[in-house]
Design an enzyme around this catalytic site. Structure first.
Site, short mmCIF file in Angstrom:
data_model
loop_
_atom_site.label_atom_id
_atom_site.label_comp_id
_atom_site.label_asym_id
_atom_site.label_seq_id
_atom_site.Cartn_x
_atom_site.Cartn_y
_atom_site.Cartn_z
N ARG A 105 0.83 -1.22 0.00
CA ARG A 105 0.00 0.00 0.00
C ARG A 105 0.86 1.26 0.00
O ARG A 105 0.41 2.30 -0.47
CB ARG A 105 -0.93 0.00 1.20
CG ARG A 105 -2.10 -0.93 1.01
CD ARG A 105 -3.03 -0.81 2.18
NE ARG A 105 -4.22 -1.60 1.97
CZ ARG A 105 -5.21 -1.67 2.86
NH1 ARG A 105 -5.12 -1.02 3.99
NH2 ARG A 105 -6.27 -2.40 2.61
N LYS A 164 -17.27 -13.61 6.51
CA LYS A 164 -18.46 -12.76 6.67
C LYS A 164 -19.38 -12.86 5.45
O LYS A 164 -19.03 -12.44 4.36
CB LYS A 164 -18.03 -11.31 6.90
CG LYS A 164 -17.36 -11.11 8.24
CD LYS A 164 -16.95 -9.68 8.44
CE LYS A 164 -15.48 -9.51 8.62
NZ LYS A 164 -14.59 -9.31 7.58
N GLY A 193 -7.84 -7.45 0.76
CA GLY A 193 -8.10 -8.06 2.07
C GLY A 193 -7.35 -9.36 2.27
O GLY A 193 -6.17 -9.47 1.95
N GLY A 249 -12.92 -4.21 1.13
CA GLY A 249 -14.28 -3.67 1.21
C GLY A 249 -14.58 -2.74 0.05
O GLY A 249 -15.67 -2.79 -0.53
P1 AMP Z 1 -13.49 -12.16 5.35
O1 AMP Z 1 -12.98 -10.97 6.09
O2 AMP Z 1 -14.95 -12.34 5.45
O3 AMP Z 1 -13.00 -12.22 3.91
O4 AMP Z 1 -12.86 -13.42 6.10
C1 AMP Z 1 -11.50 -13.75 6.03
C2 AMP Z 1 -11.22 -14.78 7.08
O5 AMP Z 1 -12.06 -15.90 6.87
C3 AMP Z 1 -9.80 -15.34 7.07
O6 AMP Z 1 -9.13 -14.88 8.21
C4 AMP Z 1 -9.98 -16.84 7.12
O7 AMP Z 1 -9.19 -17.48 8.08
C5 AMP Z 1 -11.45 -16.98 7.52
N1 AMP Z 1 -12.03 -18.25 7.08
C6 AMP Z 1 -11.95 -18.84 5.90
N2 AMP Z 1 -12.58 -20.02 5.92
C7 AMP Z 1 -13.08 -20.18 7.17
C8 AMP Z 1 -13.81 -21.21 7.83
N3 AMP Z 1 -14.17 -22.30 7.17
N4 AMP Z 1 -14.15 -21.01 9.11
C9 AMP Z 1 -13.79 -19.89 9.76
N5 AMP Z 1 -13.09 -18.90 9.20
C10 AMP Z 1 -12.73 -19.03 7.92
#
Ligand code: AMP
Length: 419
Positions: A60, A223, A376, A399
């Site tokens: 960045r 999420k 991200g 985001g």
């Molecule tokens: P996000 O910010 O929604 O893109 O989430 C990213 C995070 O999702 C990363 O830190 C991953 O470790 C987590 N992640 C991916 N797969 C899983 C899973 N099956 N269970 C829990 N966390 C997860």
């Protein structure tokens, strides 16, 4: 709903992209009158750091250098402002800008660079007054003040007083209506976007507006809420949507499978059902995992195994894609001309659970499939595997890139001067 939306001859929904494409009407760096000016540049130097406070990924910062050098060549006095972390309106020593300042000095060894210990007020105004052409001043973290996130008018005016021209290079924060990303523009006449924002917007908007088909979107991460609007938008636009990561379990639950102790978002079950139904009536196919890697406990797993989705029991925590799913997803990706990837496909930070994300990433690179990584954690995954230089484009904003994919014009771009 889908029946009433206009479709082209191939059955794709014609989305109204007017908002997203309005960025083209805004001034870019080369449209601005910059010669000898004081220029306030909102950058996003919110870089990841390890427990010792060392920067682990400085992209960045590096990516804004072309804009900074351009401004220096225009004889400008360059005033940089960036947030760092989430200090919640208070001074937090570990989130001061000194580490960033040191790194910036390494990247610009020929320039005089100063660090302010505030971002507004008389002492900063004095520093700006003393600043000579081709010198750089880095301001302190604006999130030390609650007024930044509140988009306070006086705070925004305080920032605006420092400069004649405003440039945004903070793509990753351009979806926020904060004082330094948005409010400040009400008080500065001449404002535009820098080279990084331009590149981000061109890559992402081209992929949505003029996709090379088949277009496949990979959605993972934890999420669901963040990604649902994108799914809604991409139904009828993308050819395939491959679901993985933690969000897959809300989809599986919505289809009636047991998901044990895996992450889920119960408040989104109805939406998920509705979108899967919408997809069935469209040209978009949504794919869910057929098998997954599960463990008994995420933190200290004593048992890790692969199971078909029909055999997830109440003690299982789903953590990665299974081998069969990886093969199915690879096959779809091999036939794709363009891929957008948002969110890791498993808990990739842990070596035991990185396989799905790593194998799919390797496949895309080895087969030279045009891929945009939506920032991200997916960007962090590519960095972890050492693939960051091999992929077509990695966005600096998770985001923000999701917002662009929904067809919106980011507030931090909307507030810039029209050409
Ligand atoms: P996000 O910010 O929604 O893109 O989430 C990213 C995070 O999702 C990363 O830190 C991953 O470790 C987590 N992640 C991916 N797969 C899983 C899973 N099956 N269970 C829990 N966390 C997860």
């Amino acid at each position: 709903m889908l029946v009433s939306e206009p479709k082209d001859n191939a059955g794709y929904i014609k989305r109204d992209l007017t908002d997203m494409l309005k960025f083209r009407d805004k001034k870019s760096l080369t449209d601005l009158d910059l010669r000898n000016k004081r220029v306030l540049v909102r950058v996003d130097f919110n870089v990841p750091m390890n427990e010792h406070g060392n920067i682990t990924d400085a992209r960045r910062i590096r990516y804004t250098l072309p804009t900074i050098h351009y401004l220096l060549n225009e004889n400008c006095r360059v005033i940089l402002i960036s947030h760092l972390g989430r200090p919640k309106g208070k001074v937090v020593d570990s989130l001061k800008m000194d580490t960033i300042y040191k790194r910036l000095k390494e990247y610009c060894p020929l320039s005089n660079i100063y660090l302010a210990d505030e971002c507004i007020g008389s002492s900063v105004e004095k520093m700006v007054k003393k600043l000579k052409a081709r010198e750089i001043l880095l301001l302190e973290n604006p999130r030390f003040y609650p007024e930044e996130r509140e988009n306070d008018v006086d705070f925004a005016k305080g920032l605006a007083r420092l400069a004649d021209v405003y440039v945004t290079e903070a793509f990753a924060t351009a979806h926020r209506r904060h004082a330094s990303t948005y409010g400040v523009c009400d008080h500065i006449e001449e404002k535009g976007y820098g080279f990084l924002v331009e590149k981000e917007m061109k890559f992402i908007s081209n992929c949505i507006a003029k996709p090379k088909r088949p277009l496949t979107v990979i959605l993972g991460g934890k999420k669901v809420e963040d990604k649902l609007d994108v799914i809604k938008y991409l139904i009828g636009v993308a050819d395939n949507i491959l679901i993985g990561g933690g969000m897959a379990y809300t989809f599986l639950l919505a289809k009636g499978y047991s998901i044990g102790k895996s992450v889920r978002d119960l408040s989104k079950l109805e939406d998920v059902r509705q979108y899967m139904k919408n997809a069935e009536a469209s040209c978009t196919r949504i794919y869910l995992p057929r098998d997954v890697v599960v463990c008994d406990e995420l933190e200290y797993p004593s048992k890790i195994e692969q199971v078909p989705i029909t055999e997830i029991n109440e003690n299982h925590v789903g953590v990665d894609l299974g081998d069969e799913t990886i093969e199915v997803y690879k096959d779809i990706l091999s036939k794709s001309q363009q891929v957008i990837w948002q969110g890791p496909l498993g808990v990739f930070e842990r070596q035991e659970f990185e396989k799905g994300t790593k194998e799919i990433a390797t496949h895309l690179i080895e087969n030279k499939i045009y891929t945009i990584i939506g920032g991200g954690d997916s960007a962090a995954a590519f960095e972890k595997f050492g693939f960051q230089d091999d992929v077509s484009f990695i966005s600096t904003g998770g985001g923000a890139s999701l917002e662009v994919m929904k067809g919106t014009l980011l507030p931090g771009i909307e507030c810039l001067s029209d050409k």
